[in-house]
Design a protein around this motif. Structure first.
Motif, PDB file in Angstrom:
ATOM      1  N   ASN A  11       0.839  -1.088  -0.020  1.00 52.50           N
ATOM      2  CA  ASN A  11      -0.051   0.069   0.113  1.00 52.50           C
ATOM      3  C   ASN A  11       1.000   1.242  -0.145  1.00 52.50           C
ATOM      4  N   THR A  12       2.050   1.219   0.855  1.00 57.10           N
ATOM      5  CA  THR A  12       2.849   2.395   0.668  1.00 57.10           C
ATOM      6  C   THR A  12       3.450   2.611  -0.633  1.00 57.10           C
ATOM      7  N   ASN A  13       3.859   1.623  -1.494  1.00 59.13           N
ATOM      8  CA  ASN A  13       4.463   1.544  -2.767  1.00 59.13           C
ATOM      9  C   ASN A  13       3.365   2.304  -3.748  1.00 59.13           C
ATOM     10  N   ALA A  14       2.063   1.532  -3.528  1.00 56.80           N
ATOM     11  CA  ALA A  14       1.006   1.803  -4.427  1.00 56.80           C
ATOM     12  C   ALA A  14       0.716   3.480  -4.138  1.00 56.80           C
ATOM     13  N   ALA A  15       0.616   3.803  -3.119  1.00 59.09           N
ATOM     14  CA  ALA A  15       0.367   5.263  -3.058  1.00 59.09           C
ATOM     15  C   ALA A  15       1.468   6.133  -3.696  1.00 59.09           C
ATOM     16  N   GLU A  16       2.771   5.503  -3.324  1.00 59.24           N
ATOM     17  CA  GLU A  16       3.949   6.521  -3.855  1.00 59.24           C
ATOM     18  C   GLU A  16       3.719   6.403  -5.407  1.00 59.24           C
ATOM     19  N   LEU A  17       3.626   5.318  -6.090  1.00 57.36           N
ATOM     20  CA  LEU A  17       3.399   5.073  -7.542  1.00 57.36           C
ATOM     21  C   LEU A  17       2.411   5.937  -7.969  1.00 57.36           C
ATOM     22  N   GLN A  18       1.250   6.045  -7.458  1.00 57.67           N
ATOM     23  CA  GLN A  18       0.147   6.883  -7.904  1.00 57.67           C
ATOM     24  C   GLN A  18       0.747   8.216  -7.776  1.00 57.67           C
ATOM     25  N   LYS A  19       1.097   8.528  -6.566  1.00 57.06           N
ATOM     26  CA  LYS A  19       1.750  10.108  -6.558  1.00 57.06           C
ATOM     27  C   LYS A  19       2.657  10.472  -7.489  1.00 57.06           C
ATOM     28  N   ARG A  20       3.333   9.673  -7.859  1.00 54.27           N
ATOM     29  CA  ARG A  20       4.462   9.762  -9.244  1.00 54.27           C
ATOM     30  C   ARG A  20       3.759  10.119 -10.524  1.00 54.27           C
ATOM     31  N   LEU A  21       2.870   9.040 -10.604  1.00 60.78           N
ATOM     32  CA  LEU A  21       2.056   9.054 -12.125  1.00 60.78           C
ATOM     33  C   LEU A  21       1.404  10.483 -12.151  1.00 60.78           C
ATOM     34  N   LEU A  22       0.597  10.854 -11.002  1.00 54.81           N
ATOM     35  CA  LEU A  22      -0.046  12.034 -11.153  1.00 54.81           C
ATOM     36  C   LEU A  22       0.638  13.251 -11.239  1.00 54.81           C
ATOM     37  N   SER A  23       1.937  13.010 -10.535  1.00 51.71           N
ATOM     38  CA  SER A  23       3.160  14.296 -10.874  1.00 51.71           C
ATOM     39  C   SER A  23       3.662  14.293 -12.220  1.00 51.71           C
ATOM     40  N   LEU A  24       3.680  13.405 -13.057  1.00 53.65           N
ATOM     41  CA  LEU A  24       3.700  13.213 -14.264  1.00 53.65           C
ATOM     42  C   LEU A  24       2.972  13.734 -15.587  1.00 53.65           C
ATOM     43  N   GLY A  25       1.627  14.068 -14.833  1.00 54.81           N
ATOM     44  CA  GLY A  25       0.545  14.707 -15.808  1.00 54.81           C
ATOM     45  C   GLY A  25      -0.449  13.602 -16.113  1.00 54.81           C
ATOM     46  N   PHE A  26      -0.423  12.467 -15.534  1.00 50.16           N
ATOM     47  CA  PHE A  26      -1.570  11.451 -15.856  1.00 50.16           C
ATOM     48  C   PHE A  26      -2.595  11.778 -14.998  1.00 50.16           C
ATOM     49  N   THR A  27      -3.858  11.585 -15.464  1.00 52.00           N
ATOM     50  CA  THR A  27      -5.177  11.858 -14.431  1.00 52.00           C
ATOM     51  C   THR A  27      -5.568  10.603 -13.651  1.00 52.00           C
ATOM     52  N   LYS A  28      -6.377  10.840 -12.786  1.00 52.59           N
ATOM     53  CA  LYS A  28      -6.845   9.547 -12.032  1.00 52.59           C
ATOM     54  C   LYS A  28      -7.690   8.715 -13.025  1.00 52.59           C
ATOM     55  N   GLU A  29      -8.364   9.327 -13.764  1.00 56.82           N
ATOM     56  CA  GLU A  29      -9.038   8.348 -14.805  1.00 56.82           C
ATOM     57  C   GLU A  29      -8.379   7.583 -15.870  1.00 56.82           C
ATOM     58  N   GLN A  30      -7.087   7.935 -16.086  1.00 54.77           N
ATOM     59  CA  GLN A  30      -6.116   7.305 -16.952  1.00 54.77           C
ATOM     60  C   GLN A  30      -5.289   6.074 -16.036  1.00 54.77           C
ATOM     61  N   ILE A  31      -5.347   6.050 -14.704  1.00 51.71           N
ATOM     62  CA  ILE A  31      -4.898   5.188 -13.877  1.00 51.71           C
ATOM     63  C   ILE A  31      -5.783   4.093 -13.251  1.00 51.71           C
ATOM     64  N   LYS A  32      -5.618   2.998 -13.942  1.00 50.18           N
ATOM     65  CA  LYS A  32      -6.358   1.735 -13.285  1.00 50.18           C
ATOM     66  C   LYS A  32      -5.919   0.716 -12.510  1.00 50.18           C
ATOM     67  N   LEU A  33      -6.495   0.486 -11.486  1.00 52.66           N
ATOM     68  CA  LEU A  33      -6.150  -0.880 -10.841  1.00 52.66           C
ATOM     69  C   LEU A  33      -6.672  -2.119 -11.577  1.00 52.66           C
ATOM     70  N   THR A  34      -5.761  -2.957 -12.195  1.00 50.89           N
ATOM     71  CA  THR A  34      -6.041  -3.979 -12.965  1.00 50.89           C
ATOM     72  C   THR A  34      -5.821  -5.445 -12.462  1.00 50.89           C
ATOM     73  N   GLY A  35      -5.139  -5.564 -11.460  1.00 52.29           N
ATOM     74  CA  GLY A  35      -4.875  -6.713 -10.866  1.00 52.29           C
ATOM     75  C   GLY A  35      -4.326  -6.753  -9.582  1.00 52.29           C
ATOM     76  N   HIS A  36      -4.578  -7.704  -8.814  1.00 48.95           N
ATOM     77  CA  HIS A  36      -4.034  -7.758  -7.038  1.00 48.95           C
ATOM     78  C   HIS A  36      -3.919  -9.064  -6.714  1.00 48.95           C
ATOM     79  N   SER A  37      -2.479  -9.391  -6.023  1.00 45.57           N
ATOM     80  CA  SER A  37      -2.670 -10.881  -5.637  1.00 45.57           C
ATOM     81  C   SER A  37      -1.863 -10.765  -4.354  1.00 45.57           C
ATOM     82  N   VAL A  38      -1.888 -11.987  -3.471  1.00 46.97           N
ATOM     83  CA  VAL A  38      -1.100 -12.133  -2.470  1.00 46.97           C
ATOM     84  C   VAL A  38      -0.452 -13.689  -2.534  1.00 46.97           C
TER      85      VAL A  38
END
Length: 187
Positions: A11-38
């Motif tokens: 979750n820490t990595n995912a939050a940082e990843l999303q923050k960096r993508l947004l800082s690169l100009g991507f919108t929340k609509e462009q960023i989609k969670l497509t998979g998750h596994s444990v």
């Protein structure tokens, strides 16, 4: 690591990843969670086999027009600093609108080509085309891929795989058209 620790790290990595993508100009609509596994990690050298920890993994899809400089910036931003275990891949494609327009143009070209060949054949056998009996077409779907960049965030300890170079392949469109013409002998 425990399952809870692995989730927290992911979750820490995912939050940082999303923050960096947004800082690169991507919108929340462009960023989609497509998979998750444990996944459980095991020590296979012990008998009985022992669970040694957990690995959590999330996959995001980020769609945008192909831009080599932007792709390089994404890789640079996501593979430096505090974020760990990022793996990135990408594929190119085209919009549905462009694909449909290209398919329409390919059908028209194929029909025109078929008619000119039918006229050529008829001219050599002293016959003429009097009509079309049947037209059908198909598009081999395996030649068209989707446009996306896949970015994954995993818990620390996952080995990072980052390509130092890449290329963008050209898209190939293919349309198969089948035409049956009615012909008659010229007298």
């Amino acid at each position: 690591k425990t399952e809870a620790e692995s989730f927290a790290a992911m979750n820490t990595n995912a939050a940082e990843l999303q923050k960096r993508l947004l800082s690169l100009g991507f919108t929340k609509e462009q960023i989609k969670l497509t998979g998750h596994s444990v996944d459980q990690q095991y020590d296979y050298e012990k008998t009985p086999v022992k669970v040694t920890g957990y690995r959590c993994y999330q996959t995001y899809q980020v769609k945008f027009p192909v831009d080599k400089d932007k792709i390089l910036k994404v890789f640079e931003q996501l593979t430096t600093g505090t974020i760990t275990g990022v793996e990135g891949t990408f594929s190119t494609g085209c919009s549905d609108k462009l694909q449909n327009e290209m398919e329409r143009q390919l059908i028209i070209e194929a029909l025109n080509d078929a008619r000119s060949k039918a006229d050529l054949i008829c001219g050599n056998i002293k016959a003429k085309v009097v009509g079309v009996n049947h037209v059908s077409y198909e598009v081999p779907r395996d030649v068209i891929s989707g446009r996306s960049v896949m970015l994954g965030s995993s818990a620390p300890g996952y080995e990072m795989k980052v390509a130092d170079s890449f290329s963008i392949a050209e898209l190939e469109f293919e349309k198969q058209v089948f035409v049956k013409y009615a012909i008659e002998n010229q007298k």
